[in-house]
Motif scaffolding. Structure first.
Motif, PDB file in Angstrom:
ATOM      1  N   VAL A  58     -48.786 -23.540  -5.349  1.00  0.00           N
ATOM      2  CA  VAL A  58     -48.576 -23.810  -6.767  1.00  0.00           C
ATOM      3  C   VAL A  58     -47.491 -22.901  -7.339  1.00  0.00           C
ATOM      4  CG1 VAL A  58     -50.422 -22.209  -7.441  1.00  0.00           C
ATOM      5  CG2 VAL A  58     -49.737 -24.027  -9.013  1.00  0.00           C
ATOM      6  N   GLY A  59     -46.677 -23.455  -8.240  1.00  0.00           N
ATOM      7  CA  GLY A  59     -45.639 -22.657  -8.879  1.00  0.00           C
ATOM      8  C   GLY A  59     -44.853 -23.481  -9.873  1.00  0.00           C
ATOM      9  N   ALA A  60     -44.030 -22.809 -10.662  1.00  0.00           N
ATOM     10  CA  ALA A  60     -43.140 -23.490 -11.611  1.00  0.00           C
ATOM     11  C   ALA A  60     -41.870 -23.884 -10.866  1.00  0.00           C
ATOM     12  CB  ALA A  60     -42.834 -22.585 -12.791  1.00  0.00           C
ATOM     13  N   VAL A  61     -42.059 -24.697  -9.831  1.00  0.00           N
ATOM     14  CA  VAL A  61     -40.970 -25.109  -8.941  1.00  0.00           C
ATOM     15  C   VAL A  61     -41.054 -26.609  -8.705  1.00  0.00           C
ATOM     16  CG1 VAL A  61     -40.876 -22.868  -7.780  1.00  0.00           C
ATOM     17  CG2 VAL A  61     -42.359 -24.662  -6.863  1.00  0.00           C
ATOM     18  N   THR A  62     -39.997 -27.157  -8.104  1.00  0.00           N
ATOM     19  CA  THR A  62     -39.959 -28.593  -7.823  1.00  0.00           C
ATOM     20  C   THR A  62     -40.955 -28.939  -6.717  1.00  0.00           C
ATOM     21  OG1 THR A  62     -38.239 -28.316  -6.145  1.00  0.00           O
ATOM     22  CG2 THR A  62     -37.521 -28.663  -8.446  1.00  0.00           C
ATOM     23  N   PRO A  63     -41.382 -30.206  -6.651  1.00  0.00           N
ATOM     24  CA  PRO A  63     -42.268 -30.629  -5.564  1.00  0.00           C
ATOM     25  C   PRO A  63     -41.678 -30.358  -4.184  1.00  0.00           C
ATOM     26  CG  PRO A  63     -42.301 -32.255  -7.314  1.00  0.00           C
ATOM     27  CD  PRO A  63     -41.226 -31.267  -7.660  1.00  0.00           C
ATOM     28  N   GLN A  64     -40.364 -30.540  -4.036  1.00  0.00           N
ATOM     29  CA  GLN A  64     -39.742 -30.308  -2.739  1.00  0.00           C
ATOM     30  C   GLN A  64     -39.862 -28.848  -2.319  1.00  0.00           C
ATOM     31  OE1 GLN A  64     -38.497 -32.706  -0.621  1.00  0.00           O
ATOM     32  NE2 GLN A  64     -38.562 -30.956   0.782  1.00  0.00           N
ATOM     33  N   ALA A  65     -39.767 -27.938  -3.283  1.00  0.00           N
ATOM     34  CA  ALA A  65     -39.919 -26.531  -2.962  1.00  0.00           C
ATOM     35  C   ALA A  65     -41.322 -26.234  -2.437  1.00  0.00           C
ATOM     36  CB  ALA A  65     -39.625 -25.681  -4.198  1.00  0.00           C
ATOM     37  N   LEU A  66     -42.319 -26.929  -2.955  1.00  0.00           N
ATOM     38  CA  LEU A  66     -43.689 -26.753  -2.476  1.00  0.00           C
ATOM     39  C   LEU A  66     -43.831 -27.290  -1.060  1.00  0.00           C
ATOM     40  CD1 LEU A  66     -45.657 -27.815  -5.686  1.00  0.00           C
ATOM     41  CD2 LEU A  66     -45.234 -25.482  -4.884  1.00  0.00           C
ATOM     42  N   VAL A  67     -43.249 -28.453  -0.800  1.00  0.00           N
ATOM     43  CA  VAL A  67     -43.296 -29.030   0.543  1.00  0.00           C
ATOM     44  C   VAL A  67     -42.595 -28.113   1.541  1.00  0.00           C
ATOM     45  CG1 VAL A  67     -42.510 -30.957   1.976  1.00  0.00           C
ATOM     46  CG2 VAL A  67     -43.499 -31.411  -0.274  1.00  0.00           C
ATOM     47  N   ASP A  68     -41.441 -27.577   1.148  1.00  0.00           N
ATOM     48  CA  ASP A  68     -40.705 -26.663   2.027  1.00  0.00           C
ATOM     49  C   ASP A  68     -41.541 -25.418   2.342  1.00  0.00           C
ATOM     50  OD1 ASP A  68     -38.585 -28.409   1.982  1.00  0.00           O
ATOM     51  OD2 ASP A  68     -37.425 -27.274   0.487  1.00  0.00           O
ATOM     52  N   ALA A  69     -42.250 -24.910   1.331  1.00  0.00           N
ATOM     53  CA  ALA A  69     -43.085 -23.729   1.541  1.00  0.00           C
ATOM     54  C   ALA A  69     -44.219 -24.046   2.504  1.00  0.00           C
ATOM     55  CB  ALA A  69     -43.635 -23.236   0.209  1.00  0.00           C
ATOM     56  N   ALA A  70     -44.829 -25.213   2.354  1.00  0.00           N
ATOM     57  CA  ALA A  70     -45.913 -25.607   3.245  1.00  0.00           C
ATOM     58  C   ALA A  70     -45.409 -25.808   4.672  1.00  0.00           C
ATOM     59  CB  ALA A  70     -46.568 -26.887   2.734  1.00  0.00           C
ATOM     60  N   ASN A  71     -44.225 -26.396   4.817  1.00  0.00           N
ATOM     61  CA  ASN A  71     -43.636 -26.587   6.142  1.00  0.00           C
ATOM     62  C   ASN A  71     -43.332 -25.253   6.815  1.00  0.00           C
ATOM     63  OD1 ASN A  71     -43.692 -29.390   6.134  1.00  0.00           O
ATOM     64  ND2 ASN A  71     -41.665 -29.575   5.222  1.00  0.00           N
TER      65      ASN A  71
END
Length: 401
Positions: free
Chosen positions: A385-398
């Motif tokens: 979770v964060g004040a970031v774009t959905p893609q940034a969350l996916v990148d973090a999970a990857n």
């Protein structure tokens, strides 16, 4: 489960846009800039000097009216938030004067509020919605609240702060100063802070302090704070999203007076026929209340949600990924995502309206979106979770795989 519900009520009391501002403003640098020309004509000031002016502000008394508009890009929240908060609009039709239920309304829509402050011991906030009013009064060691729609009174005395009632030195919820403090309390090199001209707010001359991220990937475009030139008191707060459209939060005074309010402002008399609920009695939902609310028993709700996002995971707290405005909090909820058939219809409809299915090296999951804060919940129970774009969350999970 009962302990979790109690914890939710404590943390959900006074759920207001302050929470959004706190998440969005991860790290802020102090970048001096000269004030641009504007109307009114005020002496030039650097951003550093203006921030110091805010910090030195010692406004102890004021009264006035301000408007709060919040657009998180969410579906209507009143019913759901009221229910989760122990709530006013939980379907019983009875209403509530409990602040945890009433002030959650500020999370969406446009509201007009009247405020009166006489030092740390006395504050009053009145929420005006149509013909009905909701008033919250703090006077010494007592807190009173009254909901005219249901003719109900909430009362708490003594150590109410431990149960969610504001401590005497806390800001009233959603005030421009409280919002500004959330943004300015940290420092770093990820942010630009400048003075962008002047403005007239509630008949007062003010400087415009603009806070903006330098990083790519944040959902925050800027935070603008109108600061009273004479007193250093923030008069207006605007949080804008990179998605455009209406501001996420726009809270500002339309009238303000820095004189001492009359003592009568803080006097409270229980209206005739009103039902009074003491603070230690509020929000005690029994099993029958939950079953009526969601159409499922507490055991079924426990099975559906477990500890998902409600305190599970690493006892040492979430892992922090990145820095500044693109900071992401990651943790393991300790439970897989609930199955669709086990989720109450009301909650499932809300989740479907917010979420998009995504996949990657991490597997698959759902991204829940607002205009500012986004969250990725993977099917195996990981949360980003964060004040970031959905893609940034996916990148973090990857990257975590």
């Amino acid at each position: 489960m009962a302990a979790q519900r109690a914890g939710q009520r404590k943390t959900s009391r006074y759920v207001v846009p302050v929470a959004v501002a706190g998440i969005a403003a991860a790290t802020i640098g102090l970048v001096p800039a000269l004030a641009a020309s504007g109307d009114p004509d005020l002496p030039e000031i650097t951003a550093q000097q203006l921030i110091e002016k805010i910090a030195a502000s010692d406004t102890q008394t004021l009264s006035g009216t301000f408007k709060v508009s919040t657009d998180l890009g969410l579906p209507a929240l009143d019913g759901l938030l009221g229910g989760l908060a122990g709530g006013a609009d939980s379907g019983s039709g009875e209403g509530s004067a409990d602040p945890s239920a009433q002030l959650s309304k500020l999370v969406s829509g446009t509201h007009t509020l009247k405020i009166a402050v006489d030092g740390p011991e006395r504050q009053k906030l009145t929420l005006l919605d149509g013909a009905e009013q909701y008033s919250l009064v703090h006077d010494g060691d007592e807190v009173w609240a009254y909901d005219s729609a249901s003719n109900q009174v909430f009362h708490e005395k003594g150590a109410g702060a431990e149960k969610g009632v504001p401590a005497p030195d806390e800001e009233l919820p959603a005030s421009p100063k409280a919002l500004a403090d959330e943004v300015l309390k940290a420092a770093g090199d990820t942010t630009s802070i400048t003075v962008d001209g002047t403005a007239n707010v509630a008949g007062r001359d003010a400087y415009r302090l603009v806070v903006a991220p330098k990083q790519q990937g944040s959902t925050v475009e800027s935070v603008t704070i109108a600061v009273d030139a004479a007193t250093g008191t923030p008069l207006k707060f605007t949080l804008a999203s990179t998605s455009g459209g209406k501001p996420v939060v726009d809270a500002g005074f339309t009238k303000v007076d820095f004189g001492r309010p009359a003592a009568s402002e803080f006097a409270f008399t229980v209206p005739e026929g009103a039902k009074v609920t003491e603070g230690d009695e509020a929000g005690k939902d029994g099993p029958e209340d939950l079953e009526k609310e969601f159409g499922k028993s507490p055991e079924e709700l426990e099975k559906a949600f477990g500890d998902f996002g409600l305190g599970g995971g690493d006892a040492n707290g979430p892992e922090v990924i990145g820095e500044g405005w693109t900071t992401i909090a990651a943790f393991d909820s300790g439970a897989p995502a609930p199955k669709t058939e086990d989720v109450p219809k009301e909650a499932q409809g809300f989740m479907d309206a917010l979420g998009d299915r995504v996949s990657g090296k991490f597997g698959s999951g759902t991204v829940f979106k607002t205009k500012i804060v986004n969250a990725l919940m993977t099917d195996d129970g990981k949360v980003y979770v964060g004040a970031v774009t959905p893609q940034a969350l996916v990148d973090a999970a990857n990257s975590a795989k």
